[in-house]
Design an enzyme around this catalytic site. Structure first.
Site, PDB file in Angstrom:
ATOM      1  N   LYS A   9     -22.823  17.210   5.539  1.00 15.43           N
ATOM      2  CA  LYS A   9     -21.967  17.812   6.657  1.00 15.43           C
ATOM      3  C   LYS A   9     -21.923  16.634   7.568  1.00 15.43           C
ATOM      4  CE  LYS A   9     -19.731  20.532   9.012  1.00 15.43           C
ATOM      5  NZ  LYS A   9     -18.257  20.692   8.421  1.00 15.43           N
ATOM      6  N   SER A  48       0.953  -1.009   0.134  1.00 18.06           N
ATOM      7  CA  SER A  48       0.007  -0.151   0.061  1.00 18.06           C
ATOM      8  C   SER A  48       0.856   1.152   0.136  1.00 18.06           C
ATOM      9  CB  SER A  48      -1.093   0.120   1.199  1.00 18.06           C
ATOM     10  OG  SER A  48      -1.926  -1.149   1.098  1.00 18.06           O
TER      11      SER A  48
END
Length: 328
Positions: free
Chosen positions: A176, A124
């Site tokens: 949000k 990764s």
């Protein structure tokens, strides 16, 4: 009476001797502390002032570390550094941490020859860091690959219902603070997260294609999250050679003209107590004793924080839950 006077004189002489040795001891400790601080602050760099190959260890979970980035800048400016080995043993970490290291090491590679050595694992973001080098070596059984991006989050809505807790929020807009941990993920939220992950993923795949000279289709095929041994990674052109640090040094010598007899010196933001002189060890242990008294309560408190919360945002890490336990 004469005997009492002699005894008094002897006692005074003894006190003077004790006082002298107390003062002398204090001065010795003070000098040791000053010398130790002086050593730690600069004299320990003496071995780095002569020509050498710099070893940069990248170990454990990768996060954005300003000290490491500044150290890389210092290596780039050092005339004594003739070549660089990036020594990687990392399952990955935050995507931005890997990105910051990649960019810093690419800038370094413009000034110094850079080779990457992947040790036990380099996956990764760990593999992302390896891409910054102009040559990558790994052991036959090194674990590498796992090219991809991950965004994980939990939901404890049922648990809150069980204990009778209800969470509410007033938002300026529906997306949000999404996703939260106490309500189902909406299609809009999932689409937002998917857009973020795909954007970072495409960037990562682009790096693989560019740095490993692969066409886009092949890079994307290999970027399905799979892990490979070093041997399989060599077959897929994700690395250049099988071997360890010796193989990396050989490449610096044969391809970049780095002298064969140069020592390899580890550059790190952590000091090695075994390399410090006696005076510096006294200074370090003295400071450590005082510091631990102040910091232990803070460190104890950190143990209460769930490990899954130690990496913020998008992560490029193989087996994230295990990676949090991986220590340098």
């Amino acid at each position: 009476m004469a005997v009492d006077v002699d005894a008094l004189v002897d006692r005074r002489r003894l006190r003077r001797k004790v006082t002298f040795w107390r003062v002398a001891t204090f001065l010795v400790i003070a000098i040791a502390l000053v010398a130790g601080i002086s050593y730690v602050s600069g004299v320990s760099d003496l071995s780095k002032r002569s020509a050498h190959v710099a070893r940069i260890p990248i170990e454990g979970v990768i996060i954005e570390d300003r000290k490491t980035l500044k150290m890389i800048e210092k290596i780039a400016k050092s005339e004594a550094v003739k070549g660089v080995v990036i020594s990687i043993n990392s399952p990955g970490g935050s995507t931005t941490g890997g990105e910051a290291l990649y960019e810093a090491l690419r800038e370094l590679a413009e000034k110094k020859p850079v080779v990457a050595e992947i040790r036990t694992v380099g996956t990764s973001a760990g593999y992302m860091v390896a891409l910054s080098a102009d040559h990558i070596v790994a052991r036959y059984n090194t674990i590498t690959g796992s090219i991809g991006v991950l965004f994980q989050y939990g939901n404890i809505e049922k648990l809150l219902d069980t204990v009778g807790v209800k969470m509410e929020a007033v938002k300026s807009a529906p997306l949000k603070a999404e996703p939260d941990f106490y309500s189902p993920t909406t299609p809009e939220t999932r689409a937002m997260l998917d857009s973020m992950v795909q954007d970072s993923y495409n960037w990562f795949v682009g790096l693989v294609a560019e740095r490993r000279d692969l066409d886009a289709a092949k890079a994307k095929e290999l970027a399905d999250g799979r892990v490979l041994t070093g041997h399989l990674a060599l077959d897929e052109k994700l690395i250049d050679a099988i071997g360890g640090e010796d193989k990396a040094i050989d490449w610096l010598e044969s391809e970049k003209g780095v002298k064969a007899d140069l020592p390899v010196v580890t550059w790190t933001t952590k000091e090695n107590i075994e390399e410090l002189p006696f005076s510096a060890r006294i200074s370090r242990e003295f400071g450590k004793g005082v510091g631990s008294t102040l910091l232990n309560p803070i460190n104890d408190a950190k143990g209460l924080i769930p490990r899954g919360l130690t990496l913020d945002g998008l992560v490029s890490v193989w087996q994230a839950s295990d990676a949090a336990d991986n220590k340098p």
